[in-house]
Design an enzyme around this catalytic site. Structure first.
Site, short mmCIF file in Angstrom:
data_model
loop_
_atom_site.label_atom_id
_atom_site.label_comp_id
_atom_site.label_asym_id
_atom_site.label_seq_id
_atom_site.Cartn_x
_atom_site.Cartn_y
_atom_site.Cartn_z
CB SER A 133 -0.87 0.00 1.26
OG SER A 133 -1.48 1.26 1.48
CE1 TYR A 146 -4.66 -2.00 4.81
CE2 TYR A 146 -3.51 0.06 4.39
CZ TYR A 146 -4.12 -1.08 3.92
OH TYR A 146 -4.21 -1.29 2.57
#
Length: 251
Positions: A133, A146
């Site tokens: 990401s 995350y």
């Protein structure tokens, strides 16, 4: 179709980015093994579309991963794509959510990789692609688990790339910015609650505010990059973290 005869396992591939990668690899001839969540009839349709096998192993369970890898046999291409998200201030972050995010986003990739590598080394060819990401390179508030998992998957990828450097196996990350997927759509309500914003404000002022080109990344763009990383021309591309984020991490 340069991937004919290659077997590809893509986790989290019943929707979103993972499904786009599965379709892109299938278009080049790969035999696809799907893994993910969804209604049985929808998964059956995907299997028919892609001529794919399906294994619904719970990736939060190490034993289930071991059973899956034993059942499906050696894979030539491993795409660790399954992921989850939760948005909350760190002092309120639910411990069970932290544990689940680390388990799915990071630890599952460790288990699938450690079990896939011996077969890849034996054949002298393999591709490990980890969906990271933009949050593997930068951080956003209220996403502690995350952010931690995606920074860690980037480091894990570099490590195994070095270990496998002379084996014919490459390992790389793809780090998308915001892609319009169920994962992104699902985090909008949490972000609205955490920041006191409307849905439109979250989309325009939080999500697309990060991407200078003001466009969501398309899942098919990620799929195309995964295909490139499987090509022989990418044989010297390993340990890399490929940004596809509209310029987000260039700032």
């Amino acid at each position: 179709m340069f991937l004919e005869g290659k077997h590809a396992l893509i986790t989290g591939s019943t929707s979103g980015i993972g499904l786009a990668i599965a379709r892109a690899l299938r278009a080049e001839g790969a035999e696809i093994i799907l893994n993910g969540l969804g209604e049985a009839d929808e998964i059956a349709k995907l299997q028919e579309e892609l001529g794919a096998r399906f294994n619904g192993a719970n990736l939060l369970d190490a034993d289930a991963i071991e059973n899956m890898m034993a059942e499906i046999g050696p894979v030539d291409i491993l795409v660790n794509n399954a992921g989850m998200q939760h948005v909350s201030p760190v002092e309120d972050f639910p411990v069970d959510k932290w544990n689940a995010i680390i388990a799915l986003n990071l630890t599952a990739a460790f288990h699938t990789s450690r079990l896939a590598v011996p077969g890849m080394k034996a054949s002298g060819w393999g591709r490990i692609i980890n969906t990271a990401s933009a949050h593997s390179l930068t951080a956003s508030p209220f996403k502690s688990a995350y952010n931690a998992s995606k920074h860690a998957i980037a480091g894990f990828t570099k490590t195994i790339a070095l270990e496998l450097a002379q084996s014919g196996v490459t390992a790389n990350c793809i780090s998308p910015g915001y892609v319009w997927t169920p994962l992104i759509e699902g985090q909008i309500p949490d972000t609205m609650a955490a920041r006191g914003l409307s849905r439109e404000e979250v989309i325009n002022d939080v999500l697309l505010a990060k991407q200078p080109n003001k466009k969501f990344v398309q899942p098919e763009e990620v799929g195309a990059l995964a295909v490139f990383l499987c090509r022989e021309e990418a044989g010297n591309v390993t340990g890399a973290n490929w940004s596809i984020d509209g310029g987000w991490t260039a700032e």
